[in-house]
Design a protein around this motif. Sequence first.
Motif, PDB file in Angstrom:
ATOM      1  N   LEU A 144      -4.986   6.614  -2.257  1.00 53.98           N
ATOM      2  CA  LEU A 144      -3.780   4.969  -3.022  1.00 53.98           C
ATOM      3  C   LEU A 144      -4.361   5.207  -4.081  1.00 53.98           C
ATOM      4  O   LEU A 144      -5.470   5.778  -5.275  1.00 53.98           O
ATOM      5  CB  LEU A 144      -4.874   4.098  -2.824  1.00 53.98           C
ATOM      6  CG  LEU A 144      -4.622   3.754  -1.449  1.00 53.98           C
ATOM      7  CD1 LEU A 144      -5.614   1.688  -1.449  1.00 53.98           C
ATOM      8  CD2 LEU A 144      -3.293   3.408  -0.473  1.00 53.98           C
ATOM      9  N   HIS A 145      -3.330   6.198  -5.539  1.00 53.15           N
ATOM     10  CA  HIS A 145      -3.246   5.670  -6.506  1.00 53.15           C
ATOM     11  C   HIS A 145      -4.178   7.322  -7.043  1.00 53.15           C
ATOM     12  O   HIS A 145      -5.051   7.683  -7.495  1.00 53.15           O
ATOM     13  CB  HIS A 145      -3.437   4.514  -7.383  1.00 53.15           C
ATOM     14  CG  HIS A 145      -3.863   5.259  -8.648  1.00 53.15           C
ATOM     15  ND1 HIS A 145      -2.018   5.289  -9.479  1.00 53.15           N
ATOM     16  CD2 HIS A 145      -4.340   4.399  -9.919  1.00 53.15           C
ATOM     17  CE1 HIS A 145      -2.472   4.770 -10.623  1.00 53.15           C
ATOM     18  NE2 HIS A 145      -4.240   5.072 -10.864  1.00 53.15           N
ATOM     19  N   VAL A 203      -9.277  -3.167   2.273  1.00 51.53           N
ATOM     20  CA  VAL A 203      -9.331  -1.834   1.761  1.00 51.53           C
ATOM     21  C   VAL A 203     -11.257  -1.566   0.973  1.00 51.53           C
ATOM     22  O   VAL A 203     -10.975  -2.493   0.307  1.00 51.53           O
ATOM     23  CB  VAL A 203      -7.935  -1.635   0.500  1.00 51.53           C
ATOM     24  CG1 VAL A 203      -8.342  -0.249  -0.182  1.00 51.53           C
ATOM     25  CG2 VAL A 203      -6.700  -2.064   0.779  1.00 51.53           C
ATOM     26  N   ILE A 249      -7.375   0.701  -9.865  1.00 49.98           N
ATOM     27  CA  ILE A 249      -6.391   0.527  -8.172  1.00 49.98           C
ATOM     28  C   ILE A 249      -5.983  -0.946  -7.669  1.00 49.98           C
ATOM     29  O   ILE A 249      -5.067  -1.661  -7.933  1.00 49.98           O
ATOM     30  CB  ILE A 249      -7.245   1.036  -6.632  1.00 49.98           C
ATOM     31  CG1 ILE A 249      -7.240   2.547  -6.722  1.00 49.98           C
ATOM     32  CG2 ILE A 249      -6.433   0.494  -4.994  1.00 49.98           C
ATOM     33  CD1 ILE A 249      -7.862   2.921  -5.632  1.00 49.98           C
ATOM     34  N   LEU A 273       0.630  -0.915   0.408  1.00 46.47           N
ATOM     35  CA  LEU A 273      -0.316  -0.053   0.359  1.00 46.47           C
ATOM     36  C   LEU A 273       0.847   0.935   0.058  1.00 46.47           C
ATOM     37  O   LEU A 273       0.214   2.284  -0.709  1.00 46.47           O
ATOM     38  CB  LEU A 273      -0.724   0.118   0.899  1.00 46.47           C
ATOM     39  CG  LEU A 273      -2.162  -0.818   0.747  1.00 46.47           C
ATOM     40  CD1 LEU A 273      -3.220  -0.864   2.333  1.00 46.47           C
ATOM     41  CD2 LEU A 273      -2.682  -0.654  -0.317  1.00 46.47           C
ATOM     42  N   GLU A 274       2.396   1.589   0.799  1.00 48.22           N
ATOM     43  CA  GLU A 274       2.548   2.558   0.808  1.00 48.22           C
ATOM     44  C   GLU A 274       3.024   2.825  -1.266  1.00 48.22           C
ATOM     45  O   GLU A 274       3.496   3.944  -1.484  1.00 48.22           O
ATOM     46  CB  GLU A 274       3.977   1.869   1.223  1.00 48.22           C
ATOM     47  CG  GLU A 274       3.997   2.070   2.898  1.00 48.22           C
ATOM     48  CD  GLU A 274       3.084   3.681   3.474  1.00 48.22           C
ATOM     49  OE1 GLU A 274       4.098   4.658   2.941  1.00 48.22           O
ATOM     50  OE2 GLU A 274       1.948   3.194   3.349  1.00 48.22           O
ATOM     51  N   LEU A 326       1.166   2.388  -3.023  1.00 50.50           N
ATOM     52  CA  LEU A 326       0.568   3.175  -3.569  1.00 50.50           C
ATOM     53  C   LEU A 326       0.027   4.785  -3.119  1.00 50.50           C
ATOM     54  O   LEU A 326      -0.516   5.500  -3.657  1.00 50.50           O
ATOM     55  CB  LEU A 326      -0.644   2.437  -4.150  1.00 50.50           C
ATOM     56  CG  LEU A 326      -1.378   1.216  -5.304  1.00 50.50           C
ATOM     57  CD1 LEU A 326      -0.314   0.342  -5.158  1.00 50.50           C
ATOM     58  CD2 LEU A 326      -2.435   0.767  -4.945  1.00 50.50           C
ATOM     59  N   ARG A 327       0.247   4.905  -1.939  1.00 54.97           N
ATOM     60  CA  ARG A 327      -0.109   5.988  -0.888  1.00 54.97           C
ATOM     61  C   ARG A 327       0.547   7.378  -1.767  1.00 54.97           C
ATOM     62  O   ARG A 327       1.383   7.780  -2.067  1.00 54.97           O
ATOM     63  CB  ARG A 327       0.532   5.569   0.377  1.00 54.97           C
ATOM     64  CG  ARG A 327      -0.767   6.887   1.317  1.00 54.97           C
ATOM     65  CD  ARG A 327       0.224   6.018   1.955  1.00 54.97           C
ATOM     66  NE  ARG A 327       1.591   6.135   3.079  1.00 54.97           N
ATOM     67  CZ  ARG A 327       2.187   7.235   3.201  1.00 54.97           C
ATOM     68  NH1 ARG A 327       1.464   8.610   3.569  1.00 54.97           N
ATOM     69  NH2 ARG A 327       3.122   7.102   3.745  1.00 54.97           N
ATOM     70  N   CYS A 352      -8.839   6.352  -0.223  1.00 54.80           N
ATOM     71  CA  CYS A 352     -10.114   4.965   0.361  1.00 54.80           C
ATOM     72  C   CYS A 352      -9.891   4.192   1.747  1.00 54.80           C
ATOM     73  O   CYS A 352      -9.043   5.345   2.674  1.00 54.80           O
ATOM     74  CB  CYS A 352      -9.258   4.139  -0.242  1.00 54.80           C
ATOM     75  SG  CYS A 352      -8.825   3.428  -2.286  1.00 54.80           S
TER      76      CYS A 352
END
Length: 407
Positions: free
Chosen positions: A201-202, A221, A231, A177-178, A180-181, A206
């Motif tokens: 995210l992206h 998520v 995503i 997730l980091e 995409l964050r 979320c």
Amino acid sequence: MNETHENGTGMFGGADEANPLMRIQEKMGGMFIAWGGDGGEFTGVPLVESFDEYYAEYAAIRQRVGILHMPQRTVVKMRGSEACDFLHRMNTNDVNGLKVGESNHALLLNQKGRIDVDMIVMKVGEDELWLEVDQHNASRLIESLDKMIFTEDIEFEDCSDQLEHIALHGPAGVKLLEKLRTQETEGLSGIELWEHREVKLHGVDCRVYRRDDAGSLGLHVLVPRDALIAIYGEMVRASGWEAGAEVDAEWAEKRREGLRGRPIGWMAYNTARIEAGTPIWMIDYGTDSLPAETGIIDELVSFTKGCYLGQEIVARMHSRGHPKRILVGLKLDADKIPVAGSAVTEEKNGESAIIGGITSSTASPLLGNQSIALAVMKWGKHRAGSKFSVVAEEASIAAETCTLGVM
């Protein structure tokens, strides 16, 4: 849960609406089962059973990160100045004690004390709750709660066509997730069990909550449906998995340098959650169950809060000491796997007596592929170490009760 091992959208009514990722997942090699359905028809929600690499998918959960789309889950939002206090008076767990950013697992009961709806309760704001439920229960939840409202300031919103659920199971979930964050939002390092955070995210807002239901780090998520394809695709790319990639030295090097995660299906998750001792609503317990029979009553019920619907039956059961039956774990002395509904029996006076039934089963990689199961057992027959028999693949197999989970 109805199931099939064939691809193709023809067997599912409204497949694209129920699972917007289905056509993409087919191209990734996904094979599907139907969650729910009516009269034996495959009209339920289509979700991936596996991407035809079951052992690699299971290994991702235990060692790296597995990406599981859960289209059978949805969210009902409750808003209003009296929303928290109202739900506190309706369900089995403590809502008023939750702080913003905290969540818990709770039940809505009927007047007979049996379970009507199973939910994850997230306190998003002082006047807002998100209730995550099975898709098939969203309208029932709203109807059940709405008829209990008199003058309270409360409104409901069914988000079945707005939010999707992607679960990340495995120790590398935060790292994925980091990747995409968006950096101006709070990260997920140090997130605690049952904590939830809003994360971009992206470029999309979320919400992520933590529940380790597969026995590894579990990050759940909640994604806007209109951003789901983007995503999910970014998660798969960030994991380092490529559909149909040629396995060569270059591929191996990329995998070593990446997260070595992958998309996973229900089969691998189901094995991991049975090993972890996590029962599932409408599989291991359902509308005929009392909270004390679920095997996880301490997670579902607060015995220090005030009254709620069905509370008298729960309190009476608690004070009397035990229910008539309860969900426990089983270990089988063979690699044969009993199907759900198989009877657990014991020999008594030369005759076989049924004292329980299988609800879930799998071969456990943690135990060298020994068969394990969850089973509802009569009280007194449930104690760890008790020995019985189970029919599996037309053979009578010795079984021993154990606590929920083998981890």
